[in-house]
Design a protein around this motif. Structure first.
Motif, PDB file in Angstrom:
ATOM      1  N   PRO A   1     -15.993   4.713 -15.089  1.00 25.77           N
ATOM      2  CA  PRO A   1     -15.085   5.560 -14.309  1.00 25.77           C
ATOM      3  C   PRO A   1     -13.618   5.447 -14.736  1.00 25.77           C
ATOM      4  N   GLU A   2     -13.211   4.262 -15.175  1.00 27.05           N
ATOM      5  CA  GLU A   2     -11.804   4.074 -15.569  1.00 27.05           C
ATOM      6  C   GLU A   2     -11.424   4.970 -16.747  1.00 27.05           C
ATOM      7  N   ASP A   3     -12.378   5.271 -17.633  1.00 26.72           N
ATOM      8  CA  ASP A   3     -12.071   6.153 -18.771  1.00 26.72           C
ATOM      9  C   ASP A   3     -11.607   7.519 -18.277  1.00 26.72           C
ATOM     10  N   ILE A   4     -12.276   8.009 -17.247  1.00 28.90           N
ATOM     11  CA  ILE A   4     -11.928   9.329 -16.702  1.00 28.90           C
ATOM     12  C   ILE A   4     -10.659   9.216 -15.852  1.00 28.90           C
ATOM     13  N   ALA A   5     -10.577   8.156 -15.067  1.00 25.48           N
ATOM     14  CA  ALA A   5      -9.412   7.958 -14.196  1.00 25.48           C
ATOM     15  C   ALA A   5      -8.116   7.907 -15.014  1.00 25.48           C
ATOM     16  N   ASN A   6      -8.170   7.238 -16.173  1.00 30.49           N
ATOM     17  CA  ASN A   6      -6.959   7.131 -17.011  1.00 30.49           C
ATOM     18  C   ASN A   6      -6.510   8.505 -17.505  1.00 30.49           C
ATOM     19  N   ALA A   7      -7.479   9.341 -17.897  1.00 30.99           N
ATOM     20  CA  ALA A   7      -7.139  10.687 -18.377  1.00 30.99           C
ATOM     21  C   ALA A   7      -6.564  11.525 -17.231  1.00 30.99           C
ATOM     22  N   ILE A   8      -7.153  11.393 -16.051  1.00 30.13           N
ATOM     23  CA  ILE A   8      -6.662  12.149 -14.884  1.00 30.13           C
ATOM     24  C   ILE A   8      -5.225  11.718 -14.557  1.00 30.13           C
ATOM     25  N   ALA A   9      -4.994  10.411 -14.569  1.00 31.15           N
ATOM     26  CA  ALA A   9      -3.648   9.911 -14.235  1.00 31.15           C
ATOM     27  C   ALA A   9      -2.617  10.456 -15.215  1.00 31.15           C
ATOM     28  N   PHE A  10      -2.985  10.532 -16.491  1.00 34.39           N
ATOM     29  CA  PHE A  10      -2.047  11.103 -17.473  1.00 34.39           C
ATOM     30  C   PHE A  10      -1.764  12.569 -17.155  1.00 34.39           C
TER      31      PHE A  10
ATOM     32  N   LEU B   1      -4.887   6.181  -9.363  1.00 31.95           N
ATOM     33  CA  LEU B   1      -3.712   6.936  -8.883  1.00 31.95           C
ATOM     34  C   LEU B   1      -2.901   6.072  -7.913  1.00 31.95           C
ATOM     35  N   ALA B   2      -3.611   5.284  -7.087  1.00 32.40           N
ATOM     36  CA  ALA B   2      -2.901   4.392  -6.158  1.00 32.40           C
ATOM     37  C   ALA B   2      -2.179   3.294  -6.937  1.00 32.40           C
ATOM     38  N   ALA B   3      -2.827   2.769  -7.971  1.00 32.30           N
ATOM     39  CA  ALA B   3      -2.179   1.723  -8.779  1.00 32.30           C
ATOM     40  C   ALA B   3      -0.925   2.273  -9.465  1.00 32.30           C
ATOM     41  N   ASP B   4      -0.938   3.572  -9.771  1.00 32.82           N
ATOM     42  CA  ASP B   4       0.244   4.195 -10.388  1.00 32.82           C
ATOM     43  C   ASP B   4       1.278   4.627  -9.348  1.00 32.82           C
ATOM     44  N   GLY B   5       1.026   4.320  -8.085  1.00 32.62           N
ATOM     45  CA  GLY B   5       2.055   4.521  -7.059  1.00 32.62           C
ATOM     46  C   GLY B   5       1.810   5.644  -6.075  1.00 32.62           C
ATOM     47  N   ALA B   6       0.749   6.445  -6.275  1.00 32.00           N
ATOM     48  CA  ALA B   6       0.515   7.570  -5.349  1.00 32.00           C
ATOM     49  C   ALA B   6      -0.082   7.083  -4.029  1.00 32.00           C
ATOM     50  N   HIS B   7       0.199   7.843  -2.975  1.00 37.15           N
ATOM     51  CA  HIS B   7      -0.508   7.647  -1.701  1.00 37.15           C
ATOM     52  C   HIS B   7      -1.764   8.502  -1.799  1.00 37.15           C
ATOM     53  N   VAL B   8      -2.943   7.880  -1.698  1.00 34.97           N
ATOM     54  CA  VAL B   8      -4.200   8.600  -1.969  1.00 34.97           C
ATOM     55  C   VAL B   8      -4.979   8.850  -0.688  1.00 34.97           C
TER      56      VAL B   8
ATOM     57  N   GLY C   1     -14.702   9.397  -8.916  1.00 41.77           N
ATOM     58  CA  GLY C   1     -13.677   9.622  -7.888  1.00 41.77           C
ATOM     59  C   GLY C   1     -13.146   8.310  -7.339  1.00 41.77           C
ATOM     60  N   GLY C   2     -14.036   7.342  -7.187  1.00 41.49           N
ATOM     61  CA  GLY C   2     -13.620   6.020  -6.689  1.00 41.49           C
ATOM     62  C   GLY C   2     -12.632   5.377  -7.644  1.00 41.49           C
ATOM     63  N   GLY C   3     -12.966   5.406  -8.935  1.00 45.80           N
ATOM     64  CA  GLY C   3     -12.072   4.833  -9.951  1.00 45.80           C
ATOM     65  C   GLY C   3     -10.759   5.593 -10.023  1.00 45.80           C
ATOM     66  N   THR C   4     -10.842   6.920  -9.828  1.00 43.33           N
ATOM     67  CA  THR C   4      -9.625   7.748  -9.882  1.00 43.33           C
ATOM     68  C   THR C   4      -8.700   7.424  -8.711  1.00 43.33           C
ATOM     69  N   ALA C   5      -9.286   7.278  -7.529  1.00 40.50           N
ATOM     70  CA  ALA C   5      -8.466   6.933  -6.353  1.00 40.50           C
ATOM     71  C   ALA C   5      -7.747   5.604  -6.605  1.00 40.50           C
ATOM     72  N   ARG C   6      -8.457   4.630  -7.162  1.00 42.59           N
ATOM     73  CA  ARG C   6      -7.834   3.315  -7.420  1.00 42.59           C
ATOM     74  C   ARG C   6      -6.724   3.432  -8.469  1.00 42.59           C
TER      75      ARG C   6
END
Ligand SMILES: NC(=O)c1ccc[n+]([C@@H]2O[C@H](COP(=O)([O-])OP(=O)(O)OC[C@H]3O[C@@H](n4cnc5c(N)ncnc54)[C@H](O)[C@@H]3O)[C@@H](O)[C@H]2O)c1
Length: 310
Positions: free
Chosen positions: A248-257, A26-33, A19-24
């Motif tokens: 965590p970044e592996d999962i975060a990247n898939a979620i962002a997609f 999604l925010a890096a991709d421009g979302a307000h988290v 979740g920590g990696g995902t928050a980072r």
């Protein structure tokens, strides 16, 4: 401008780990988290990290197995940004991983475990979906855009109104012994994801699940340094066709997609993000690793206290 700019995202359990990696991400991709977590210092630290790199983030402390907390997190997101576009349901802790078979566990442990693993996801959708519907598509939906071969039959559908990503596990696909609560909870995530995809697709809201393999988080690092060693960790890596465990970044990247507009035709899927772990023939893996285990008699893993009979 990232591809999630102008979106508001809630990440449960977003203080650390996946979740920590995902928050980072999604925010890096421009979302307000908006991070919801029970652990204040880690939540604050992650928000500080996101803000320091130019992202937008806030946190709220609360247990997402409580209905009032889930209701409040959606209200807070709406109050802060005026909209809600993305919900990532990832929180995990407490006795969600309490071990035991149906004979061993108490009805109370079942209720608390499934309360977080499954019921909290139902609550998340219950309150987030109306908020997403009210927020509408970030770009605004214009029927004039509805042209082109394969697209022009009937009324223009709702698209990109919202995204829900639920975190299951390879344990939702394959069972490990004496883990009724976790395995049932993660399998339930798959069922409720498919149900929600069918229910909310017409609203323009996609609902997908991710089934991570072994992801080494901050807690995972601590667990390995306490009860594992190098040959033991290597044994884990060798079980994966890609010869590594995840981060965590592996999962975060898939979620962002899955949260991006590019994924608007993907809903109800259970995406294993597991380096190929779950597609292998298990007896072949065991036979292939037999020699490694014989050659490394001192290997230790966090599974060492579990016997074959368990
Ligand atoms: N790490 C793995 O190997 C792995 C593999 C497959 C699936 N998963 C799944 O991924 C998700 C995240 O796992 P992780 O390994 O990053 O866990 P983690 O323990 O590193 O992080 C979980 C976060 O959730 C928070 N949390 C716990 N209970 C909460 C509650 N009731 N309400 C709000 N927040 C709460 C914790 O404080 C923590 O910040 C879980 O759903 C887990 O089942 C993890």
């Amino acid at each position: 401008m990232g591809n999630l700019s102008k979106r508001t995202a809630i990440v449960t359990g977003g203080a650390r780990g996946i979740g920590g990696g995902t928050a980072r991400k999604l925010a890096a991709d421009g979302a307000h988290v908006l991070i919801i977590d029970v652990e204040e210092s880690s939540a604050k630290k992650n928000v500080d990290t996101i803000r320091a790199s130019g992202g937008q983030a806030d946190f709220m402390i609360g247990d997402v197995s409580e209905e009032n907390v889930v209701k409040e997190m959606v209200t807070l997101a709406l109050n802060q940004t005026g909209r809600l576009d993305i919900l990532v349901q990832n929180a995990y802790g407490g006795n969600a991983h309490a071990s035991g078979s149906a004979v061993d566990i108490s009805p109370d442990a079942w209720d608390r475990g499934l309360g977080l693993l499954a019921r909290s996801l139902f609550l998340g959708a219950k309150y987030a979906v109306p908020a997403m519907e009210e927020s509408g598509n970030v770009g605004g939906s214009s029927p004039d855009d509805w042209t082109g071969a394969g697209l022009r039959h009937g009324m223009a559908p709702n698209q990109n109104v919202g995204r829900i990503v639920n975190i299951s596990s390879v344990h939702g696909l394959l069972q490990a012994p004496k883990a009724l609560i976790y395995e049932s909870g993660k399998a339930a995530v798959i069922g409720l994801t498919r149900q929600m995809a069918v229910d909310f697709g017409p609203l323009g809201i996609t609902v997908n699940a991710i089934a991570p393999g072994h992801i080494v988080t901050e807690a995972g690092e601590a667990m390995w340094s306490e009860s594992g060693n190098e040959p033991g960790f290597r044994l884990f890596e060798l079980q994966y066709p890609v010869r590594r465990t995840g981060v965590p970044e592996d999962i975060a990247n898939a979620i962002a997609f899955l949260c991006s507009d590019d994924a608007s035709f993907i809903t109800g899927v259970v995406l294993p993000v597991d380096g190929g772990l779950s597609i292998q023939l298990q007896e072949d893996v065991i036979m292939r690793l037999k020699d490694y285990i014989v050659e490394n008699p001192n290997l230790r893993t966090h599974f060492d206290d579990r016997s074959l009979e368990q």
